[in-house]
Design an enzyme around this catalytic site. Structure first.
Site: not given
Ligand code: PGA
Length: 260
Positions: A11-13, A96, A168, A216, A237
């Site tokens: 997930n590149w956000k 999300h 999550e 994370s 992420g």
């Molecule tokens: P993160 O994000 O790996 O940076 O914790 C995960 C997510 O938000 O899907």
């Protein structure tokens, strides 16, 4: 036990412009090998989906939208529908925690988006998980229950074949201070989710459902997460933006699968 595939989702956000996205795919392509039991899914920004759909080797990568609107078309300025994404993506992240926290998505919004995705032939990756406060107040199960049952409310048991869940815990997302969910906590949450699914849709549906873990996850700890029974992959992420790390995570999933 049903043989479920493993999904590693990046997930590149709101990171990487079109050029940077293309470069990252190029680098990943050099490092990642295909395996029939593993699906590598990339969720770039909406803007990068079209060019990446032309660039990727679809045997190696699948694309996911990070979000879309639940109406198929109409006067909804600024939105993109699942209908429009139908040819581009196989997956879409739905609900999300960033959408719930910053953009006011309710249980019902998530329900409508999950249904819209399925209606348009896109597999929703439905995110559920409790916040820190809910966790500390002992509300986790209730929150997971409400999020899960509402999100699936407008889907039939047949539709569930086209749904992926991601657990999550919000308190473990993008924490750079070492606050991580422990494998036994994840194990308990995932068991609870499968029990709920079995109650609602039967044992078979519960066993078939792909459930990812996210929060994370990086190349150091992905093995521990993937080894939690019932975890079928990771929603990654921050670490998915680093091609060394992301390729290493896919490789770990690969090692686990060939050993199994
Ligand atoms: P993160 O994000 O790996 O940076 O914790 C995960 C997510 O938000 O899907």
């Amino acid at each position: 036990m049903h043989e479920r595939k493993t999904l590693i989702v990046g997930n590149w956000k709101m990171h990487l412009n079109v050029h940077q996205s293309s470069l990252l795919v190029h680098r990943l392509n050099e490092r990642i090998k295909t395996h029939r039991a593993i699906e590598v899914v990339l969720a770039p920004s909406m803007l990068s989906l079209q060019p990446l759909s032309l660039q990727i080797d679809r045997r190696k990568f699948k694309l996911a939208a990070q979000d879309a609107y639940f109406k198929d078309e109409g006067g909804y300025t600024g939105e993109v529908s699942f209908t429009m994404l139908g040819d581009l993506v196989e997956y879409a992240i739905v609900g999300h925690s960033a959408r719930r926290l910053y953009f006011g998505e309710t249980l019902e919004t998530v329900r409508d988006k999950a249904a819209a995705a399925v209606r348009n032939g896109i597999t929703p990756i439905i995110c559920i998980g409790e916040t820190k406060q809910e966790h500390d107040e002992g509300q986790s199960r209730q929150v997971i229950h409400d999020q899960l049952t509402t999100a699936l409310m407008n889907l039939t048991s047949r539709d569930l074949d086209k749904v992926v869940l991601a657990y999550e815990p919000v308190w473990a997302i993008s924490t750079f201070d070492g606050i991580l969910a422990k494998p036994h906590e994840i194990d308990q949450a995932i068991k609870y989710i499968r029990t709920q699914l079995a109650d609602l849709y039967g044992q078979r549906a519960a066993e078939k459902m792909l459930i990812l873990y996210g929060g994370s996850v990086d190349d150091q700890d992905i093995r521990a997460y993937l080894e939690v029974p019932g975890v079928d992959g990771a929603l990654v992420g921050a670490a998915s933006l680093n091609y060394h790390q992301f390729a290493a995570m896919v490789d770990t999933a690969y090692q686990i699968r060939i050993r199994a």
